[in-house]
Enzyme design. Structure first.
Site, PDB file in Angstrom:
ATOM      1  N   ASP A 125       5.139 -15.581  22.446  1.00 22.90           N
ATOM      2  CA  ASP A 125       4.423 -15.468  21.167  1.00 22.90           C
ATOM      3  C   ASP A 125       4.481 -16.822  20.442  1.00 22.90           C
ATOM      4  OD1 ASP A 125       3.329 -14.443  18.816  1.00 22.90           O
ATOM      5  OD2 ASP A 125       5.178 -13.508  18.156  1.00 22.90           O
TER       6      ASP A 125
ATOM      7  N   GLU B  21       9.285 -13.159  31.295  1.00 19.93           N
ATOM      8  CA  GLU B  21       9.159 -12.780  29.881  1.00 19.93           C
ATOM      9  C   GLU B  21       8.153 -11.647  29.746  1.00 19.93           C
ATOM     10  OE1 GLU B  21      10.119 -12.722  26.994  1.00 19.93           O
ATOM     11  OE2 GLU B  21      10.355 -14.642  25.995  1.00 19.93           O
ATOM     12  N   ASP B  22       8.365 -10.785  28.731  1.00 21.68           N
ATOM     13  CA  ASP B  22       7.346  -9.782  28.435  1.00 21.68           C
ATOM     14  C   ASP B  22       6.165 -10.443  27.731  1.00 21.68           C
ATOM     15  OD1 ASP B  22       8.965 -10.277  26.207  1.00 21.68           O
ATOM     16  OD2 ASP B  22       9.252  -8.180  25.673  1.00 21.68           O
TER      17      ASP B  22
ATOM     18  N   ASP C  29       8.617  -3.375  22.215  1.00 29.30           N
ATOM     19  CA  ASP C  29       8.926  -2.393  21.183  1.00 29.30           C
ATOM     20  C   ASP C  29       8.474  -2.839  19.801  1.00 29.30           C
ATOM     21  OD1 ASP C  29      11.075  -4.463  21.148  1.00 29.30           O
ATOM     22  OD2 ASP C  29      11.832  -3.227  19.511  1.00 29.30           O
TER      23      ASP C  29
ATOM     24  N   PHE D 255      -0.320  -6.986  17.636  1.00 30.97           N
ATOM     25  CA  PHE D 255       1.076  -6.653  17.906  1.00 30.97           C
ATOM     26  C   PHE D 255       1.097  -5.570  18.978  1.00 30.97           C
ATOM     27  CE2 PHE D 255       5.294  -5.031  17.661  1.00 30.97           C
ATOM     28  CZ  PHE D 255       6.044  -6.192  17.475  1.00 30.97           C
ATOM     29  N   VAL D 256       1.626  -5.917  20.123  1.00 36.02           N
ATOM     30  CA  VAL D 256       1.544  -5.011  21.274  1.00 36.02           C
ATOM     31  C   VAL D 256       2.860  -4.286  21.513  1.00 36.02           C
ATOM     32  CG1 VAL D 256      -0.340  -6.163  22.488  1.00 36.02           C
ATOM     33  CG2 VAL D 256       1.981  -7.001  22.784  1.00 36.02           C
TER      34      VAL D 256
ATOM     35  N   LYS E 178      15.757  -8.882  28.511  1.00 35.78           N
ATOM     36  CA  LYS E 178      15.753  -7.424  28.338  1.00 35.78           C
ATOM     37  C   LYS E 178      14.328  -6.847  28.225  1.00 35.78           C
ATOM     38  CE  LYS E 178      17.473  -4.249  24.780  1.00 35.78           C
ATOM     39  NZ  LYS E 178      18.322  -4.224  23.572  1.00 35.78           N
ATOM     40  N   GLY E 179      13.501  -7.477  27.412  1.00 36.84           N
ATOM     41  CA  GLY E 179      12.145  -6.957  27.177  1.00 36.84           C
ATOM     42  C   GLY E 179      11.287  -6.973  28.422  1.00 36.84           C
TER      43      GLY E 179
HETATM   44  P1  IMP Z   1       8.636 -15.774  20.734  1.00 39.18           P
HETATM   45  O1  IMP Z   1       8.020 -15.675  19.385  1.00 39.18           O
HETATM   46  O2  IMP Z   1       7.716 -16.447  21.716  1.00 39.18           O
HETATM   47  O3  IMP Z   1       9.982 -16.452  20.651  1.00 39.18           O
HETATM   48  O4  IMP Z   1       8.855 -14.307  21.269  1.00 39.18           O
HETATM   49  C1  IMP Z   1      10.083 -13.683  21.102  1.00 39.18           C
HETATM   50  C2  IMP Z   1      10.029 -12.232  21.408  1.00 39.18           C
HETATM   51  O5  IMP Z   1       9.351 -11.577  20.357  1.00 39.18           O
HETATM   52  C3  IMP Z   1       9.304 -11.777  22.667  1.00 39.18           C
HETATM   53  O6  IMP Z   1      10.088 -11.895  23.830  1.00 39.18           O
HETATM   54  C4  IMP Z   1       9.089 -10.309  22.326  1.00 39.18           C
HETATM   55  O7  IMP Z   1      10.252  -9.560  22.627  1.00 39.18           O
HETATM   56  C5  IMP Z   1       8.881 -10.356  20.825  1.00 39.18           C
HETATM   57  N1  IMP Z   1       7.450 -10.239  20.515  1.00 39.18           N
HETATM   58  C6  IMP Z   1       6.571 -11.203  20.188  1.00 39.18           C
HETATM   59  N2  IMP Z   1       5.333 -10.696  19.979  1.00 39.18           N
HETATM   60  C7  IMP Z   1       5.448  -9.369  20.209  1.00 39.18           C
HETATM   61  C8  IMP Z   1       4.513  -8.268  20.194  1.00 39.18           C
HETATM   62  O8  IMP Z   1       3.297  -8.395  19.939  1.00 39.18           O
HETATM   63  N3  IMP Z   1       5.039  -7.051  20.484  1.00 39.18           N
HETATM   64  C9  IMP Z   1       6.347  -6.831  20.785  1.00 39.18           C
HETATM   65  N4  IMP Z   1       7.246  -7.818  20.826  1.00 39.18           N
HETATM   66  C10 IMP Z   1       6.797  -9.071  20.538  1.00 39.18           C
HETATM   67 MG    MG Z   2      11.351 -10.255  24.502  1.00 40.70          MG
END
Ligand code: IMP
Ligand code: MG
Length: 177
Positions: free
Chosen positions: A100, A96-97, A157, A150-151, A41-42
């Site tokens: 993280d 992926e957006d 979002d 944090f973007v 979705k993101g």
């Molecule tokens: P993960 O921590 O790699 O599992 O990331 C999971 C999800 O957290 C990402 O797909 C984003 O939707 C969200 N996310 C992580 N860091 C950020 C950020 O800096 N801004 C917005 N969403 C974030």
């Molecule tokens: Mg995401």
């Protein structure tokens, strides 16, 4: 939290990086015929702009994942929406957006392989390599961002806010009045 005056990545910077990524994918993955993209979705803005630049034969499917807050330390995620295309013998390319902690992408890779995918690739617009909780290396990256940035914007979002902004900003902590 508040938006700064200047974006970290302008709309035109994002578009030109996406053009470069698309050129790389068109070149590297031409033999996949068809390329099999799955998107979260993101990544809807990113996926939509990237797809318009993909010139090789491709298929698109969607996946929706949910991380469970109470078990976050184990990185457990659930699949809320499975792709409708069977994964057996395929090489899904996850869009992926942002990667993280790496927990989402890593878990999705595991899940895809359990479904019989013979390989797995990840193309992410943003990457925060300093924030990993699990080893995960995306294959294609638009831009790297810092651990504490944090973007928001361009699909990303903060509590469902800022998703529709055409640029990407680093949220600032509001200073006390
Ligand atoms: P993960 O921590 O790699 O599992 O990331 C999971 C999800 O957290 C990402 O797909 C984003 O939707 C969200 N996310 C992580 N860091 C950020 C950020 O800096 N801004 C917005 N969403 C974030
Ligand atoms: Mg995401």
């Amino acid at each position: 939290m508040r938006l700064p005056d200047e974006p970290k990545f302008s709309g035109s910077q994002i578009q030109s990086r996406i053009n470069e990524l698309a050129t790389t994918l068109n070149h590297d993955l031409e033999k996949m015929n068809p390329l099999f993209l799955i998107t979260l979705k993101g990544a809807i803005h990113f996926g939509s702009d990237l797809l318009r630049k993909i010139t090789i034969s491709h298929e698109l499917d969607f996946i929706q994942a949910k991380s469970y807050e109470d078990t976050q330390s184990t990185g457990t995620i659930g699949i809320l929406k499975e792709p409708t295309t069977p994964l057996d013998g395929r090489v899904p390319v996850l869009l992926e957006d942002i990667v993280d902690t790496g927990l989402t992408a890593h878990s999705l890779e595991d899940w895809c392989r359990q479904q019989g995918a013979k390989d797995f690739l990840c193309c992410t617009l943003l990457n925060k390599p300093a924030n990993r909780k699990i080893e995960f290396e995306p294959n294609y990256v638009g831009y790297e961002v810092g651990k504490n940035e944090f973007v928001v914007g361009y699909g990303m979002d903060y509590n469902e806010e800022y998703r529709s902004l055409p640029e990407i900003y680093v949220l600032e902590t509001s200073s006390p009045d």
